[in-house]
Write a protein that holds these residues in place. Structure first.
Motif, PDB file in Angstrom:
ATOM      1  N   LEU A 172       0.821  -1.206   0.000  1.00 25.62           N
ATOM      2  CA  LEU A 172       0.000   0.000   0.000  1.00 25.62           C
ATOM      3  C   LEU A 172       0.857   1.259   0.000  1.00 25.62           C
ATOM      4  O   LEU A 172       0.583   2.211  -0.743  1.00 25.62           O
ATOM      5  CB  LEU A 172      -0.927   0.006   1.230  1.00 25.62           C
ATOM      6  N   VAL A 173       1.891   1.260   0.840  1.00 19.30           N
ATOM      7  CA  VAL A 173       2.785   2.420   0.899  1.00 19.30           C
ATOM      8  C   VAL A 173       3.476   2.616  -0.444  1.00 19.30           C
ATOM      9  O   VAL A 173       3.640   3.740  -0.931  1.00 19.30           O
ATOM     10  CB  VAL A 173       3.811   2.256   2.039  1.00 19.30           C
ATOM     11  N   ASP A 208      -2.632   3.410   6.908  1.00 21.12           N
ATOM     12  CA  ASP A 208      -3.951   4.007   6.709  1.00 21.12           C
ATOM     13  C   ASP A 208      -3.865   5.272   5.863  1.00 21.12           C
ATOM     14  O   ASP A 208      -4.778   5.565   5.072  1.00 21.12           O
ATOM     15  CB  ASP A 208      -4.586   4.315   8.059  1.00 21.12           C
ATOM     16  N   VAL A 209      -2.782   6.039   6.033  1.00 15.77           N
ATOM     17  CA  VAL A 209      -2.586   7.224   5.188  1.00 15.77           C
ATOM     18  C   VAL A 209      -2.449   6.795   3.733  1.00 15.77           C
ATOM     19  O   VAL A 209      -3.047   7.395   2.823  1.00 15.77           O
ATOM     20  CB  VAL A 209      -1.338   8.008   5.635  1.00 15.77           C
ATOM     21  N   ALA A 210      -1.663   5.747   3.508  1.00 18.81           N
ATOM     22  CA  ALA A 210      -1.476   5.238   2.148  1.00 18.81           C
ATOM     23  C   ALA A 210      -2.794   4.738   1.569  1.00 18.81           C
ATOM     24  O   ALA A 210      -3.115   5.002   0.396  1.00 18.81           O
ATOM     25  CB  ALA A 210      -0.439   4.118   2.163  1.00 18.81           C
ATOM     26  N   ILE A 214      -4.697   6.158  -1.799  1.00 18.81           N
ATOM     27  CA  ILE A 214      -5.004   5.280  -2.927  1.00 18.81           C
ATOM     28  C   ILE A 214      -6.491   5.345  -3.283  1.00 18.81           C
ATOM     29  O   ILE A 214      -6.869   5.390  -4.455  1.00 18.81           O
ATOM     30  CB  ILE A 214      -4.591   3.824  -2.592  1.00 18.81           C
ATOM     31  N   GLU A 215      -7.355   5.355  -2.258  1.00 23.75           N
ATOM     32  CA  GLU A 215      -8.799   5.329  -2.481  1.00 23.75           C
ATOM     33  C   GLU A 215      -9.351   6.665  -2.937  1.00 23.75           C
ATOM     34  O   GLU A 215     -10.254   6.716  -3.768  1.00 23.75           O
ATOM     35  CB  GLU A 215      -9.509   4.878  -1.213  1.00 23.75           C
ATOM     36  N   THR A 216      -8.833   7.769  -2.383  1.00 22.62           N
ATOM     37  CA  THR A 216      -9.402   9.081  -2.656  1.00 22.62           C
ATOM     38  C   THR A 216      -8.546   9.939  -3.581  1.00 22.62           C
ATOM     39  O   THR A 216      -8.997  10.970  -4.080  1.00 22.62           O
ATOM     40  CB  THR A 216      -9.617   9.869  -1.352  1.00 22.62           C
ATOM     41  N   ARG A 217      -7.298   9.493  -3.785  1.00 19.97           N
ATOM     42  CA  ARG A 217      -6.315  10.287  -4.540  1.00 19.97           C
ATOM     43  C   ARG A 217      -6.043  11.626  -3.861  1.00 19.97           C
ATOM     44  O   ARG A 217      -5.597  12.590  -4.485  1.00 19.97           O
ATOM     45  CB  ARG A 217      -6.782  10.530  -5.984  1.00 19.97           C
ATOM     46  N   LYS A 218      -6.306  11.694  -2.540  1.00 18.11           N
ATOM     47  CA  LYS A 218      -6.041  12.896  -1.778  1.00 18.11           C
ATOM     48  C   LYS A 218      -5.361  12.509  -0.471  1.00 18.11           C
ATOM     49  O   LYS A 218      -5.637  11.455   0.088  1.00 18.11           O
ATOM     50  CB  LYS A 218      -7.352  13.655  -1.455  1.00 18.11           C
ATOM     51  N   LEU A 219      -4.517  13.397   0.034  1.00 20.52           N
ATOM     52  CA  LEU A 219      -3.898  13.199   1.326  1.00 20.52           C
ATOM     53  C   LEU A 219      -4.864  13.660   2.422  1.00 20.52           C
ATOM     54  O   LEU A 219      -5.728  14.500   2.171  1.00 20.52           O
ATOM     55  CB  LEU A 219      -2.596  13.976   1.423  1.00 20.52           C
TER      56      LEU A 219
END
Length: 221
Positions: A172-173, A208-210, A214-219
């Motif tokens: 994921l990272v 979880d940040v990664a 990935i899911e939202t394309r946002k940080l």
């Protein structure tokens, strides 16, 4: 039977399936009508991971809620505890009376000792029968062997799950880093540093940040 158990434990895909194989084996190999398994995680938190009947969950709850009973003693003293008849045992009179009221007369709790130098207790295997004097010396010997098999199998299953989670987190990272590198023309070190900073600032696991990126394309905000 132990040879078959060893194969079943080896083939079990995870901790849940491993502990279920242990308690089911106990029903067939020992003079018990019910069985259960409690595991301890870091911080000594107890978790009831397998019961063959709801009555076992009640027996556990009566002990864990008060931190008192043969299960607790088996863990603290790292030794098996046998109650030949709950109607005549005076070590835990209140607990024994309630358990007898549930129809359980014989109890055998056996600790799952780890193989490290400290010999920590990974859990406790509980065996129960509605008959008094149900457990013989042979039953106790077999229960100790079963507990040893169980401790090794549970440790192995936990390690495999931890490794699988670590590999999944690394993937994921890596994906999240790739998104940042492509979008902002960053190198790998800079992309990882950004993820790490967001993780620290938001008090969120790096994994979880990664996942969120990935899911939202946002940080995270």
């Amino acid at each position: 039977m132990f040879a078959r158990l060893a194969v079943d434990l080896h083939d079990a895909p995870g901790v849940e399936e491993t502990v279920d194989a242990v308690v089911q084996f106990a029903l067939h190999a020992l003079s018990c009508s019910y069985a259960g398994l409690v595991l301890y995680s870091r911080g000594a938190r107890a978790e009831v991971v397998a019961v063959t009947d709801p009555v076992v969950a009640e027996v556990y709850d009566l002990q864990l809620s008060n931190n008192n009973g043969p299960l607790v003693t088996a863990r603290q003293e790292r030794t098996s505890v046998l109650i030949a008849d709950t109607t005549g045992d005076d070590r835990w009179p209140n607990w024994a009376a309630e358990v007898a009221g549930l129809g359980i007369r014989s109890v055998l709790d056996v600790p799952l000792l780890t193989g490290d130098a400290a010999r920590q207790v990974a859990g406790v295997l509980g065996l129960y029968s509605p008959k008094p004097d149900a457990f013989t010396a042979d039953d106790e010997a077999v229960a100790h062997i079963l507990a040893r098999h169980a401790s090794v199998a549970v440790a192995s299953a936990r390690n495999e799950e931890t490794l699988a989670q670590a590999v999944d987190a690394r993937k994921l990272v890596g994906q999240a880093m790739g998104i940042l590198m492509e979008r902002f023309d960053l190198d790998a070190d800079r992309a990882f540093a950004i993820l790490k900073r967001y993780s620290q600032d938001s008090n969120t696991k790096l994994r979880d940040v990664a996942q969120q990126l990935i899911e939202t394309r946002k940080l995270p905000q």
